[in-house]
Design a protein around this motif. Structure first.
Motif, mmCIF file in Angstrom:
data_model
loop_
_atom_site.group_PDB
_atom_site.id
_atom_site.type_symbol
_atom_site.label_atom_id
_atom_site.label_comp_id
_atom_site.label_asym_id
_atom_site.label_seq_id
_atom_site.Cartn_x
_atom_site.Cartn_y
_atom_site.Cartn_z
ATOM 1 N N ALA A 31 -14.878 -5.915 -23.072
ATOM 2 C CA ALA A 31 -15.040 -5.709 -21.628
ATOM 3 C C ALA A 31 -14.131 -6.644 -20.850
ATOM 4 C CB ALA A 31 -16.499 -5.925 -21.237
ATOM 5 N N GLN A 32 -13.979 -7.898 -21.317
ATOM 6 C CA GLN A 32 -13.135 -8.853 -20.617
ATOM 7 C C GLN A 32 -11.675 -8.423 -20.691
ATOM 8 O OE1 GLN A 32 -14.297 -12.325 -22.754
ATOM 9 N NE2 GLN A 32 -15.905 -12.876 -21.307
ATOM 10 N N GLU A 33 -11.240 -7.912 -21.823
ATOM 11 C CA GLU A 33 -9.861 -7.469 -21.953
ATOM 12 C C GLU A 33 -9.602 -6.227 -21.105
ATOM 13 O OE1 GLU A 33 -9.865 -7.043 -26.172
ATOM 14 O OE2 GLU A 33 -8.518 -8.738 -26.444
ATOM 15 N N ARG A 34 -10.644 -5.376 -20.956
ATOM 16 C CA ARG A 34 -10.470 -4.125 -20.224
ATOM 17 C C ARG A 34 -10.341 -4.352 -18.724
ATOM 18 N NH1 ARG A 34 -11.997 0.736 -22.407
ATOM 19 N NH2 ARG A 34 -13.131 1.376 -20.561
ATOM 20 N N ARG A 35 -10.951 -5.433 -18.206
ATOM 21 C CA ARG A 35 -10.927 -5.623 -16.769
ATOM 22 C C ARG A 35 -10.877 -7.099 -16.420
ATOM 23 N NH1 ARG A 35 -15.972 -3.264 -14.824
ATOM 24 N NH2 ARG A 35 -16.587 -2.780 -16.930
ATOM 25 N N VAL A 36 -9.686 -7.684 -16.353
ATOM 26 C CA VAL A 36 -9.568 -9.083 -15.951
ATOM 27 C C VAL A 36 -8.575 -9.267 -14.816
ATOM 28 C CG1 VAL A 36 -10.218 -9.997 -18.195
ATOM 29 C CG2 VAL A 36 -7.832 -9.526 -17.718
ATOM 30 N N THR A 37 -7.918 -8.214 -14.372
ATOM 31 C CA THR A 37 -6.912 -8.385 -13.342
ATOM 32 C C THR A 37 -7.394 -7.905 -11.987
ATOM 33 O OG1 THR A 37 -5.105 -7.005 -12.589
ATOM 34 C CG2 THR A 37 -5.797 -6.658 -14.750
ATOM 35 N N GLU A 38 -7.054 -8.658 -10.974
ATOM 36 C CA GLU A 38 -7.445 -8.326 -9.612
ATOM 37 C C GLU A 38 -6.437 -7.328 -9.056
ATOM 38 O OE1 GLU A 38 -7.677 -12.004 -7.560
ATOM 39 O OE2 GLU A 38 -9.368 -12.730 -8.738
ATOM 40 N N SER A 39 -6.598 -6.084 -9.413
ATOM 41 C CA SER A 39 -5.603 -5.062 -9.094
ATOM 42 C C SER A 39 -6.268 -3.853 -8.461
ATOM 43 C CB SER A 39 -4.854 -4.637 -10.366
ATOM 44 O OG SER A 39 -3.982 -3.558 -10.093
ATOM 45 N N VAL A 161 -14.034 12.452 5.865
ATOM 46 C CA VAL A 161 -13.759 11.830 4.571
ATOM 47 C C VAL A 161 -13.286 10.397 4.790
ATOM 48 C CG1 VAL A 161 -12.379 11.927 2.461
ATOM 49 C CG2 VAL A 161 -13.180 14.043 3.523
ATOM 50 N N PHE A 162 -13.928 9.473 4.084
ATOM 51 C CA PHE A 162 -13.538 8.062 4.094
ATOM 52 C C PHE A 162 -13.004 7.723 2.706
ATOM 53 C CE2 PHE A 162 -16.908 8.678 7.131
ATOM 54 C CZ PHE A 162 -16.555 7.908 8.229
ATOM 55 N N VAL A 163 -11.838 7.099 2.647
ATOM 56 C CA VAL A 163 -11.242 6.779 1.351
ATOM 57 C C VAL A 163 -10.588 5.397 1.414
ATOM 58 C CG1 VAL A 163 -9.120 8.020 1.953
ATOM 59 C CG2 VAL A 163 -9.634 7.553 -0.444
ATOM 60 N N THR A 164 -10.823 4.582 0.390
ATOM 61 C CA THR A 164 -10.189 3.271 0.327
ATOM 62 C C THR A 164 -8.713 3.433 -0.013
ATOM 63 O OG1 THR A 164 -10.552 2.848 -2.027
ATOM 64 C CG2 THR A 164 -12.360 2.314 -0.535
ATOM 65 N N SER A 165 -7.917 2.493 0.449
ATOM 66 C CA SER A 165 -6.479 2.585 0.230
ATOM 67 C C SER A 165 -5.861 1.196 0.305
ATOM 68 C CB SER A 165 -5.846 3.510 1.280
ATOM 69 O OG SER A 165 -4.488 3.769 0.995
ATOM 70 N N GLY A 166 -4.628 1.096 -0.200
ATOM 71 C CA GLY A 166 -3.892 -0.162 -0.162
ATOM 72 C C GLY A 166 -3.249 -0.458 -1.496
ATOM 73 N N ALA A 167 -1.980 -0.789 -1.472
ATOM 74 C CA ALA A 167 -1.222 -1.008 -2.701
ATOM 75 C C ALA A 167 -1.353 -2.416 -3.240
ATOM 76 C CB ALA A 167 0.256 -0.679 -2.461
ATOM 77 N N THR A 168 -1.973 -3.329 -2.472
ATOM 78 C CA THR A 168 -2.068 -4.726 -2.883
ATOM 79 C C THR A 168 -3.466 -5.250 -2.631
ATOM 80 O OG1 THR A 168 0.255 -5.073 -2.291
ATOM 81 C CG2 THR A 168 -1.099 -7.041 -2.615
ATOM 82 N N ALA A 169 -4.082 -5.810 -3.670
ATOM 83 C CA ALA A 169 -5.384 -6.441 -3.485
ATOM 84 C C ALA A 169 -5.252 -7.584 -2.487
ATOM 85 C CB ALA A 169 -5.916 -6.958 -4.815
ATOM 86 N N GLY A 170 -6.187 -7.664 -1.548
ATOM 87 C CA GLY A 170 -6.118 -8.648 -0.482
ATOM 88 C C GLY A 170 -5.638 -8.066 0.823
ATOM 89 N N ALA A 171 -5.096 -6.854 0.788
ATOM 90 C CA ALA A 171 -4.594 -6.208 2.002
ATOM 91 C C ALA A 171 -4.931 -4.717 1.966
ATOM 92 C CB ALA A 171 -3.095 -6.420 2.140
ATOM 93 N N CYS A 172 -6.209 -4.422 1.774
ATOM 94 C CA CYS A 172 -6.650 -3.033 1.652
ATOM 95 C C CYS A 172 -7.400 -2.585 2.900
ATOM 96 C CB CYS A 172 -7.542 -2.866 0.422
ATOM 97 S SG CYS A 172 -6.680 -3.115 -1.148
ATOM 98 N N TYR A 173 -7.657 -1.301 2.983
ATOM 99 C CA TYR A 173 -8.266 -0.717 4.169
ATOM 100 C C TYR A 173 -8.966 0.583 3.787
ATOM 101 C CZ TYR A 173 -3.559 1.238 3.650
ATOM 102 O OH TYR A 173 -2.412 1.765 3.122
ATOM 103 N N VAL A 174 -9.660 1.156 4.739
ATOM 104 C CA VAL A 174 -10.321 2.448 4.560
ATOM 105 C C VAL A 174 -9.724 3.420 5.567
ATOM 106 C CG1 VAL A 174 -12.491 3.720 4.728
ATOM 107 C CG2 VAL A 174 -12.465 1.432 3.703
ATOM 108 N N LEU A 175 -9.294 4.576 5.067
ATOM 109 C CA LEU A 175 -8.750 5.618 5.930
ATOM 110 C C LEU A 175 -9.839 6.629 6.276
ATOM 111 C CD1 LEU A 175 -5.333 6.290 4.138
ATOM 112 C CD2 LEU A 175 -5.731 4.949 6.216
#
Length: 331
Positions: A31-39, A161-175
């Motif tokens: 589980a740790q190997e599958r998800r450790v990056t803030e992406s 429809v509400f959808v999350t968006s953003g190409a960079t973690a830390g600078a995301c938004y909802v459309l």
């Protein structure tokens, strides 16, 4: 946070996610190997290699739908299979009743409208695909512009429809896409890694932000989000509103599902039995709770009767990152 807790495996995990020559398939990774990056990229968070995705696409088939129109249906986003898996939502020990693969690309989350239309957030190609109930091919595809790497999706009773968006973690938004529109009318800013979305009976939006470790409320019609400062959360990924208009949160890192009365910061209910990295949650209109567990491979969807803290059945799913139920609880 699960992403940053084991720094020593970060480089290995990212390398595994980006290479096509890995000899260890995602099914055998921890589980740790599958998800450790803030992406914002689901393939990186879950350690899915291009090789694994090609293999999944080769065997997933063309999709089918056996359920009669308007029959209670559970839609499961399975990103390892690169498909939406369908099950009867009102049966004990349900057998799979269909699958959707056309237009699907890393379907990290899904939602269903009051009319049964399914909405899928495709993190792989940055699109949202819409499927009228009973159909396996999309009738509408939202793409381009400010829509990038969607991780979460919700639809109001009026079809917004509400959808999350953003190409960079830390600078995301909802459309915000009005019903029938392919162009967003609003953008709600201020999020780091928004994943789960839910809408209460008053039309207010709730956003689970995995990096900010909280759930945010956006009043109906507003673009201003306010943190709820909920206690007991550690990596909140999924949110849902139950038939009684309570807020529920899947707290992935500490293996709990928490229920909150709206306006309260402390939970009135805590579910831990058979909970292992709950990434997604959804309610059937009778109050039955579905929770997608992603810690082990294959994963599973645990099913809890109304008010219960112990599951009464389990559905095997490779990686259930998104859940939606039709008909959904009345709003």
């Amino acid at each position: 946070m699960r992403f940053a807790s084991i720094a020593s495996v970060l480089a290995v995990s990212v390398l595994t996610a980006c290479t096509t020559s890995s000899t260890t398939p995602p099914a055998q990774q921890s589980a740790q190997e599958r998800r450790v990056t803030e992406s914002v990229r689901a393939d990186l968070r879950f350690g899915l290699t291009p090789q694994a995705m090609r293999a999944a696409n080769a065997i997933r088939g063309a999709g089918y739908f056996h359920a009669a129109k308007r029959k209670a249906t559970l839609f499961v986003s399975d990103i390892d299979a690169d498909a939406i898996q369908l099950f009867p939502a009102d049966k004990t020990n349900p057998k799979q009743s269909g699958s959707i693969t056309d237009g699907i690309d890393l379907p990290v989350n899904d939602a269903v409208g009051n009319n049964g239309t399914l909405y899928v957030a495709n993190n792989g190609n940055g699109t949202v695909t819409e499927y009228p109930f009973g159909q396996t091919s999309p009738s509408v595809t939202l793409s381009g512009g400010s829509l990038a790497d969607p991780n979460g999706i919700a639809v109001s009773k009026r079809g917004t429809v509400f959808v999350t968006s953003g190409a960079t973690a830390g600078a995301c938004y909802v459309l915000v896409f009005p019903k029938g529109s392919k162009t967003p009318s609003k953008q709600i800013n201020g999020f780091d890694l928004p994943i789960g979305l839910a809408i209460d009976k008053g039309g207010n939006l709730y956003v689970a932000d995995a990096l900010q470790n909280d759930v945010w409320k956006v009043p109906k019609g507003s673009t201003k989000a306010a943190a709820l400062n909920l206690s007991g959360l550690d990596d909140p990924t999924g949110v849902a509103i139950d038939p009684a208009n309570n807020l529920w949160v899947a707290s992935d890192q500490n293996n709990t599902v928490l229920g909150f009365h709206l306006g309260d910061t402390k939970p009135f209910a805590t579910i831990t039995d058979d909970v292992a990295s709950p990434y997604s949650i959804a309610f059937e209109r009778t109050g039955k709770l579905f929770a997608g567990m992603t810690r082990e491979y294959p994963g599973n969807v645990e099913v809890y009767k109304k008010g219960a803290t112990m599951p009464f059945e389990s559905i095997d799913i490779a990686n259930p990152t998104g859940l939606a139920v039709f008909p959904r609880p009345k709003t």
